[in-house]
Design a protein around this motif. Structure first.
Motif: not given
Length: 335
Positions: A237-238, A257-259, A271-274
């Protein structure tokens, strides 16, 4: 002068293994819950005589069938943890197998789930430094050959595949700034201990258990799932925010966003954290599973089919090493 991704193709093996197939081998495990949580329904597995090079060759042929001139290729970057041999480099074998010019560069690099984003950055550097004009970036993995038959978790998660990406010199600068991270103290969280220089392959290797009755040996892949999750959720996330800052772009201006497609549970957690909306965060590993260095180019290829206007996309890979990398790209049309 910059560079861009001109085309992507991928190749799965023919053999498809569904959750129903695995259920017959592991009757006491709830694969319906697994599918709902992890997001994987099927994966593709190579035959005993089939290798990552075979898949890479077929993916490359698909590129050439699209009209890419193979004589224009002047560099091969081959990302794999499933090489044909300890030596020589598989990239050299692929050059000959494809009938490419002998006047090209070719090398392998050993990275897993962060490999594709590393490869894009390397291709960008070769082109912008005028060492190459048309780079063929290959990812090829056959983790199924490294997984113990009694390892239900890893057999459920990982699949085999290869991809071929053409990176070309362009007046457009569509491969932007990338960043990287490494924490080698976690090298043993994802590891095949035996078979290389430090520990020989052991024909009498003991069978061990981990997690919920999963089995493996030191000749096979071991993954400490909880530790890998902690690493990913703590770092990525960071790191995503670092990439946005490095490219001077706001989170809301990113189309997608493609992780690395590790598993749906982990991806949704990040996703939720971001605080990214579902429609801007790509998850699609139902058919194919976690194909290691292949997941990002496969996802990018699939997502791009619906692109009709220029879009800014963040790509981030993370995993074995421990290693992570990512950057910003722009896509103008289907790949």
């Amino acid at each position: 002068m910059g560079c861009k991704i001109a085309a992507i193709e991928y190749c799965f093996p023919e053999k498809r293994v569904t959750n129903e197939d695995l259920q017959r081998e592991f009757p006491h495990y709830d694969f319906m819950n697994f599918e709902k949580k992890v997001g994987i329904y099927s994966r593709y597995i190579v035959q005993d005589t089939e290798t990552g090079l075979d898949l890479a060759y077929n993916a490359s042929l698909k590129l050439f069938e699209k009209g890419v001139d193979k004589n224009s290729i002047d560099y091969i970057l081959y990302c794999t943890q499933s090489p044909e041999y300890f030596l020589p480099t598989t990239a050299c074998i692929l050059q000959d197998k494809l009938g490419l010019s002998k006047g090209i560069g070719a090398f392998d690099f050993n990275l897993g789930c962060s490999g594709y984003t590393y490869g894009l950055s390397l291709g960008k550097a070769l082109i912008e430094s005028k060492q190459a004009k048309n780079v063929l970036l290959i990812t090829a993995e056959t983790y199924s050959k490294l997984i113990y038959k009694g390892d239900r978790t890893n057999r459920s998660i990982f699949g085999d595949a290869a991809t071929a990406t053409l990176i070309v010199e362009s007046e457009e600068n569509n491969i932007k700034e990338f960043a990287f991270g490494t924490d080698g103290s976690g090298y043993d969280k994802l590891i095949v201990k035996n078979g290389a220089s430090k520990y020989k392959y052991d024909n009498n290797c003991l069978v061990k258990e981990y997690g919920t009755k999963n089995k493996y040996t030191d000749n096979h892949l071991y993954m400490n799932g909880p530790e890998v999750f902690n690493f990913t959720s703590g770092v990525i996330p960071s790191f995503t925010k670092e990439i946005l800052a490095k490219n001077s772009i706001d989170k809301e201006d990113i189309s997608q966003y493609i992780f690395h497609q590790a598993n749906a549970f982990m991806l949704n957690f990040m996703r939720k954290r971001l605080k990214i909306e579902k429609e801007n965060f790509y998850i699609n590993l139902k058919d194919g599973g976690n194909t290691v260095s292949n997941t990002i180019p496969i996802a990018l290829k699939q997502y791009s089919q619906n692109i009709n206007i220029p879009e800014d996309i963040i790509l981030i890979g993370f995993g074995v090493g421990l290693s992570w990398s990512g950057g910003l790209i722009k896509i103008n049309n289907p790949l």
